[in-house]
Design a protein around this motif. Structure first.
Motif, mmCIF file in Angstrom:
data_model
loop_
_atom_site.group_PDB
_atom_site.id
_atom_site.type_symbol
_atom_site.label_atom_id
_atom_site.label_comp_id
_atom_site.label_asym_id
_atom_site.label_seq_id
_atom_site.Cartn_x
_atom_site.Cartn_y
_atom_site.Cartn_z
ATOM 1 N N ASN A 194 -12.529 8.958 -5.967
ATOM 2 C CA ASN A 194 -11.137 8.599 -6.279
ATOM 3 C C ASN A 194 -10.175 9.255 -5.294
ATOM 4 O O ASN A 194 -9.200 8.643 -4.854
ATOM 5 N N CYS A 195 -10.457 10.517 -4.973
ATOM 6 C CA CYS A 195 -9.583 11.231 -4.021
ATOM 7 C C CYS A 195 -9.672 10.573 -2.641
ATOM 8 O O CYS A 195 -8.658 10.398 -1.970
ATOM 9 N N LYS A 196 -10.898 10.219 -2.244
ATOM 10 C CA LYS A 196 -11.098 9.595 -0.923
ATOM 11 C C LYS A 196 -10.228 8.352 -0.802
ATOM 12 O O LYS A 196 -9.584 8.123 0.209
ATOM 13 N N GLU A 197 -10.263 7.555 -1.880
ATOM 14 C CA GLU A 197 -9.493 6.317 -1.870
ATOM 15 C C GLU A 197 -8.004 6.612 -1.805
ATOM 16 O O GLU A 197 -7.279 6.046 -1.003
ATOM 17 N N ARG A 198 -7.593 7.561 -2.629
ATOM 18 C CA ARG A 198 -6.165 7.859 -2.707
ATOM 19 C C ARG A 198 -5.616 8.447 -1.405
ATOM 20 O O ARG A 198 -4.531 8.081 -0.959
ATOM 21 N N ASP B 30 0.838 -1.216 0.000
ATOM 22 C CA ASP B 30 0.000 0.000 0.000
ATOM 23 C C ASP B 30 0.862 1.251 0.000
ATOM 24 O O ASP B 30 0.629 2.202 -0.751
ATOM 25 N N GLN B 31 1.885 1.253 0.866
ATOM 26 C CA GLN B 31 2.783 2.422 0.958
ATOM 27 C C GLN B 31 3.514 2.646 -0.354
ATOM 28 O O GLN B 31 3.659 3.772 -0.818
ATOM 29 N N MET B 32 3.960 1.519 -0.961
ATOM 30 C CA MET B 32 4.703 1.650 -2.218
ATOM 31 C C MET B 32 3.793 2.185 -3.325
ATOM 32 O O MET B 32 4.216 3.001 -4.142
ATOM 33 N N LEU B 33 2.535 1.730 -3.315
ATOM 34 C CA LEU B 33 1.592 2.239 -4.318
ATOM 35 C C LEU B 33 1.360 3.743 -4.128
ATOM 36 O O LEU B 33 1.285 4.498 -5.097
ATOM 37 N N ASN B 34 1.299 4.142 -2.867
ATOM 38 C CA ASN B 34 1.163 5.576 -2.573
ATOM 39 C C ASN B 34 2.342 6.366 -3.117
ATOM 40 O O ASN B 34 2.178 7.433 -3.710
ATOM 41 N N ASP B 35 3.541 5.801 -2.890
ATOM 42 C CA ASP B 35 4.753 6.486 -3.360
ATOM 43 C C ASP B 35 4.798 6.568 -4.885
ATOM 44 O O ASP B 35 5.174 7.595 -5.450
ATOM 45 N N THR B 36 4.381 5.467 -5.552
ATOM 46 C CA THR B 36 4.408 5.508 -7.024
ATOM 47 C C THR B 36 3.376 6.521 -7.531
ATOM 48 O O THR B 36 3.612 7.236 -8.501
ATOM 49 N N GLN B 37 2.246 6.597 -6.826
ATOM 50 C CA GLN B 37 1.212 7.565 -7.202
ATOM 51 C C GLN B 37 1.751 8.996 -7.090
ATOM 52 O O GLN B 37 1.524 9.848 -7.943
ATOM 53 N N ARG B 38 2.525 9.217 -6.015
ATOM 54 C CA ARG B 38 3.115 10.543 -5.784
ATOM 55 C C ARG B 38 4.110 10.884 -6.903
ATOM 56 O O ARG B 38 4.097 11.976 -7.452
ATOM 57 N N LEU B 39 4.936 9.854 -7.261
ATOM 58 C CA LEU B 39 5.895 10.055 -8.353
ATOM 59 C C LEU B 39 5.174 10.365 -9.658
ATOM 60 O O LEU B 39 5.547 11.273 -10.400
ATOM 61 N N LYS B 40 4.104 9.600 -9.894
ATOM 62 C CA LYS B 40 3.343 9.754 -11.137
ATOM 63 C C LYS B 40 2.763 11.176 -11.214
ATOM 64 O O LYS B 40 2.823 11.824 -12.262
#
Ligand code: ADP
Length: 327
Positions: free
Chosen positions: A178-182, A132-142
């Motif tokens: 989508n924002c809520k989830e993110r 989950d944390q890594m997905l958050n980080d990739t989302q931030r990078l994206k």
């Protein structure tokens, strides 16, 4: 220690130049007015036919003044232009530092999680948490990379917005979900008020960027777990969406600049928060492409901030069709 004044600073040189020109102008006028009568009288006595007529002299004076004012204005514009360039360069330098940090820190975090997973025996539950944390980080990078690409396309007028008529309420709901989830928000941390009936022209992917940026800022610049309110307001020809936070607020002076590219508020009250200064610039450009407007309101430090977006609306889908038929 006493600070030494740098006399070669462009601002001081510019001020000296202006003082020099204005003094010269003053001297010139003084000389002209005080000597005109004497020179004219002496000239008349010596060679009555040669002295220029008062009209020609007046014309020369006015034309000279006009030229001087023109030159001064030229200097002024060059100065303004150069100061702007210097400011942009300064902002750009801090942007590079912030941008590098924005890329490096999620990457470092992903690397750490991967190394832990590789070297240690991690429980299933922890593994899920790490992913989950890594997905958050990739989302931030994206998001950072997408912002750069979008800005470059918008500035080169190459960005094509896929504007389609959509029902307002359901699009806004889906963008907020989508924002809520993110951002891992619930009904207590993201409060939605108001309803809007009607349709708008929207590029959903681009509008998601707008919502994500505004919500990310509202959360970033507020103490942890402070709720953010989204308020929908319906007017006759348009509707508005407000992003209301109870965070650190923005001073009046800074409010004038926050939509500029690379601009970040740097003030003693500002905590050390990550960012590139690109988000609001991109948001403004996307809102403009949707024929909308964005404004900011904050009563000052620690009094929260409200961003208001307003877009044109149509009551029925048919109105879009009749409009496109007219074109
Ligand atoms: P950044 O990546 O720095 O957040 P933005 O363009 O999104 O860049 O915002 C520009 C600046 O505006 C921020 O650095 C911050 O100082 C200020 N700002 C934006 N949103 C808020 C907010 N909701 N509350 C307080 N300050 C904000």
């Amino acid at each position: 220690m006493k600070r030494r004044i740098n006399f070669i600073h462009p601002l001081l040189i510019f001020i000296f130049m202006q003082v020099a020109w204005i003094s010269l102008l003053g001297l010139w006028i003084y000389w002209y007015v005080s000597n005109y009568i004497i020179i004219n009288q002496v000239g008349q006595r010596l060679v009555p036919t040669v002295t220029a007529s008062p009209r020609t002299q007046l014309f020369a004076l006015i034309f000279g003044l006009f030229l001087l004012v023109f030159i001064l204005a030229g200097f002024y514009f060059i100065f303004i232009y150069l100061t702007r360039q210097i400011n942009i360069n300064r902002l750009y330098e801090t942007f590079i530092a912030n941008f590098t940090h924005e890329l490096k820190s999620p990457l470092a975090s992903i690397q750490l999680y991967l190394e832990t997973l590789q070297r240690r025996n991690v429980s299933k539950e922890k593994q899920r948490e790490f992913v989950d944390q890594m997905l958050n980080d990739t989302q931030r990078l994206k998001q950072v990379i997408d912002s750069i690409l979008d800005i470059s396309q918008i500035e080169q007028k190459k960005k094509i917005f896929d504007l389609k008529p959509q029902p307002i309420q359901s699009t806004v709901n889906s963008l907020l979900n989508n924002c809520k989830e993110r951002f891992k928000l619930d009904q207590e941390t993201l409060i939605v008020k108001g309803k809007v009936k009607g349709y708008w022209l929207v590029d959903q992917a681009a509008m998601q960027m707008v919502f994500s940026n505004l919500l990310d800022n509202a959360l970033k610049y507020s103490p942890d777990h402070t709720p953010v309110t989204i308020r929908l307001l319906q007017e006759k020809q348009r509707f508005c969406i407000e992003f209301i936070d109870q965070g650190i607020g923005i001073e009046k002076e800074a409010q004038k600049h926050i939509f500029q590219k690379f601009y970040r508020v740097s003030a003693p009250y500002m905590p050390d928060i990550r960012g590139t200064g690109l988000g609001l610039y991109l948001v403004k450009e996307i809102v403009k492409a949707h024929f909308g407007q964005i404004t900011v309101k904050s009563e000052g430090i620690n009094k929260g901030t409200t961003f208001r977006l307003c877009f044109p609306l149509k009551r029925t889908l048919k109105e879009f069709k009749s409009e496109t038929e007219k074109l």
